[in-house]
Every structure is written in structure tokens, then in C-alpha cells.
Design an enzyme around this catalytic site. Structure first.
Site, PDB file in Angstrom:
ATOM      1  N   THR A  40       4.520  43.700  31.645  1.00 52.91           N
ATOM      2  CA  THR A  40       5.675  43.976  30.791  1.00 52.91           C
ATOM      3  C   THR A  40       5.510  43.182  29.515  1.00 52.91           C
ATOM      4  O   THR A  40       5.088  42.024  29.576  1.00 52.91           O
ATOM      5  CB  THR A  40       6.967  43.488  31.486  1.00 52.91           C
ATOM      6  N   GLY A  69       5.827  40.637  36.245  1.00 51.58           N
ATOM      7  CA  GLY A  69       5.339  40.530  37.616  1.00 51.58           C
ATOM      8  C   GLY A  69       6.054  41.493  38.548  1.00 51.58           C
ATOM      9  O   GLY A  69       6.596  42.506  38.093  1.00 51.58           O
TER      10      GLY A  69
HETATM   11  N1  ASP Z   1       8.128  43.521  36.076  1.00 47.20           N
HETATM   12  C1  ASP Z   1       7.590  44.843  35.909  1.00 47.20           C
HETATM   13  C2  ASP Z   1       8.167  45.732  36.962  1.00 47.20           C
HETATM   14  O1  ASP Z   1       8.267  45.326  38.093  1.00 47.20           O
HETATM   15  C3  ASP Z   1       6.109  44.916  35.945  1.00 47.20           C
HETATM   16  C4  ASP Z   1       5.350  43.737  35.388  1.00 47.20           C
HETATM   17  O2  ASP Z   1       5.834  43.054  34.507  1.00 47.20           O
HETATM   18  O3  ASP Z   1       4.225  43.462  35.847  1.00 47.20           O
HETATM   19  O4  ASP Z   1       8.460  46.865  36.664  1.00 47.20           O
END
Ligand code: ASP
Length: 328
Positions: A189, A241
Site C-alpha cells: 500500500t 501489510g
Molecule cells: N494492507 C493492504 C491490504 O491488506 C495490503 C498491503 O499493504 O500490503 O489490503
């Protein structure tokens, strides 16, 4: 009082030190130092894609613009980049081969807007901003969000690039795990926090979410308090994450509340990661990272596993990447 470069680096880049020094820094009592001028303007954002995003935000901030405009302009850069496969155009699709996007934005007055599971619109952050500015609501999802975007002049486009489609077809052939192994590159993100010359804070985040997710899955990124939170009196936080774990901990609200209690951004992020760890027995199999700034301009980050980094741009720090310290 002017802030010296040494003081500045000490205050902003705690997370860039060697791991042993970091562990010590994180263990110290961490009430934010009232010493020195606040650092402003400032922009900080997640991952390598934060570099280009910061430059766009910096153009706004250095010209005296508003943090809200800066974060929108900033995260639009990776949203529009077809080679950035975790955000916007070219983002990884869900298991049905459909790209669905999540984004939100929050300003210095606590106003916020959000879109989730939005299809066919390259810049969900700008739709989120219009939800904030033109509706009485905070969050629009799915078809309703797309209808709202089209009614406000956005065009529907095919967001599935050949590269992302190929990755999806590979996944279909292999039927990979429902949750990808830690640190694989199919979800990230861009979360961005900015302080403008007037000292006001805003934040934004945007993502295509977990690659090959269930259709309709919404992560932490568009959820105010989970993927992003800003309180002008305290600071702001954003996360990246495994979104499900962040939602369970209401992660970014937690980080901001810990800063309100007097913890430094670095310590607040570390404590929030520990909360996530405490609530998720499988924490060694997931990645979660928090990035935060307080209204003095101190920046901190922490993550579960090594690998999370962020980009910082101020008038003294020329867009530098820092590795966040990690629990593992
Ligand atoms: N947090 C994001 C989600 O779970 C993905 C990421 O930032 O890796 O959609």
C-alpha cells in the site's frame, strides 16, 4: 530556535539506525521532545514507490500548498503507474481476475473520505476525497462508489494490465495459498502522511489490496482508524501489510492514541506492532508495518518482519529511504 541538522536526523530518522541501536532507541522512554522547531513541511510514505509519490507531494508542500492537496497528488503517482502492481492501474486482481481498489484520505479537521472495492477507476484517492467533500458520508463501496465517481466526471477504464493478468493466470494455474507467504510482492500500500508549512497534517492511502483475494474483500487501507488516521493535535499514522490483522487491532488509531499518550512515533508504531502480534498467534507468518509522524515532525516506523521501508522528504532530507526496525 533553529533545528540543527544533527538534531533533525536524530529526531526524524531513529528508524534508520543499525538494529542494535534501534532496539535501544525503542526501549528508551519516548515522550516526544518539545525541543526545537517543528519540522515542516514534511512528507513521508511507504515503500520504494514513496519516492516518486513524495516528489509530487513535495511540489505542493514546498510551494506553500495544503497537506491535503499534497497527499492526494502524491499517492496519485503510483496509482497511475501501470508498473506499480499493488496500487491503482496495473494492480493485482482478485481471484476472479477483477482489479478492485481501496483508498482513503483524511485532513487536518478530522474530515475523511473512503472508497472500497472500487472497480475501473485509476485514482480512487481522488474519489475518496470527493466522498469527503461532496457527500454527507465517509465511505462508498463497490458499484455505488463507481457510480459516484462516474457522476463526478471519472472515466471507467480497464485497470487489468497484461502483466497483472499474466500473474493472475499463473496463480490460477498454480492455485497458490490463500494468504501469500510473508514479504511476497503481491500486496503493498502507498500510505502517505504530510505536514504543510502551516503545520497542518493530512494523510492518504491507496492499494489494490491482497493479490488474488476473494472478490469483495476489503482490507485495512480504506478503513479510517485501521489503514490511516490523522489527528492534527497529535500526528498521523498509516499501515501496510496483512490488512486483516491491522483491522483487528484498529492499528493506526492505536498508533495515534499512543502518541497522544506521549510516546514517540517510533515507540507508538512498535507498541502497535506488539498489539498485532499479541492478537495474532500466526504473527510470524504475516507482515504488518506502521509508519507515523507527530506534529513536531518526528517520524517513526516499525514492522513485524524485516523488509518494510519508507521514504522521507523534508527541506533537509532529500527523499531518503529508511528501513523500519522489525520484531523478527
Ligand atoms: N494492507 C493492504 C491490504 O491488506 C495490503 C498491503 O499493504 O500490503 O489490503
Amino acid at each position: 530556535m533553529m533545528t540543527t541538522r544533527r538534531e533533525f536526523l536524530k529526531r526524524t530518522a531513529v528508524a534508520a539506525a543499525a538494529p542494535s541501536a534501534l532496539a535501544m532507541a525503542c526501549a528508551e522512554p519516548s515522550v516526544p521532545s518539545p525541543v526545537g522547531d517543528p519540522i515542516r513541511p514534511l512528507v513521508v510514505s511507504t515503500w520504494n514507490m514513496g519516492l516518486g509519490a513524495n516528489e509530487a507531494a513535495w511540489e505542493v508542500l514546498s510551494a506553500g500548498g495544503r497537506a491535503l492537496d499534497a497527499v492526494e497528488a502524491g499517492v496519485r503517482v503510483p496509482e497511475g503507474d501501470p508498473n506499480e502492481m499493488t496500487v491503482g492501474l496495473g494492480g493485482f486482481p482478485d481471484r476472479d481476475g477483477i482489479v478492485t481498489l481501496d483508498a482513503c484520505i483524511m485532513d487536518e479537521n478530522g474530515r475523511c473520505g473512503s472508497v472500497a472495492a472500487l472497480e475501473g477507476i485509476v485514482h480512487p484517492v481522488s474519489v475518496a476525497r470527493l466522498v469527503m467533500e461532496r457527500t454527507p458520508h465517509v465511505m462508498l463501496v463497490g458499484k455505488g462508489a463507481q457510480d459516484f465517481a462516474v457522476a463526478n466526471g471519472f472515466e471507467i477504464e480497464n485497470l487489468l494490465t497484461p502483466d497483472a493478468e499474466a500473474a493472475w493466470r499463473r496463480w490460477l494455474a498454480e492455485q497458490g495459498p490463500e494468504r501469500p507467504p510473508i514479504n511476497v510482492e503481491n500486496h503493498d500500500t502507498i500510505g502517505m502522511l504530510a505536514i504543510d508549512q502551516a503545520g497542518n497534517l493530512s494523510g492518504a492511502c491507496t492499494t489494490s489490496g491482497a493479490g488474488m483475494k476473494y472478490h469483495g474483500r476489503v482490507g485495512d487501507s480504506p478503513i479510517i482508524g485501521a489503514g490511516l488516521y490523522v489527528d492534527n493535535e497529535v500526528g498521523g499514522a498509516t499501515s501496510t501489510g496483512w490488512g486483516e490483522a491491522v483491522i483487528r487491532a484498529v492499528g493506526c488509531f492505536l498508533v495515534v492514541e499512543l502518541m497522544r499518550q506521549g510516546h514517540s512515533p517510533a515507540k507508538a508504531c512498535e507498541m502497535a506492532v506488539d498489539r498485532v502480534i499479541a492478537k495474532n498467534p500466526d504473527w510470524r507468518d504475516i507482515q504488518v508495518g506502521f509508519l507515523a509522524v507527530n506534529r513536531q515532525g518526528e517520524v517513526g516506523a516499525f514492522c513485524i518482519a524485516p523488509g518494510f521501508n519508507y521514504a522521507l522528504r523534508t527541506s533537509e532530507v532529500e527523499n531518503v529511504m529508511f528501513d523500519a526496525p522489525s520484531r523478527i
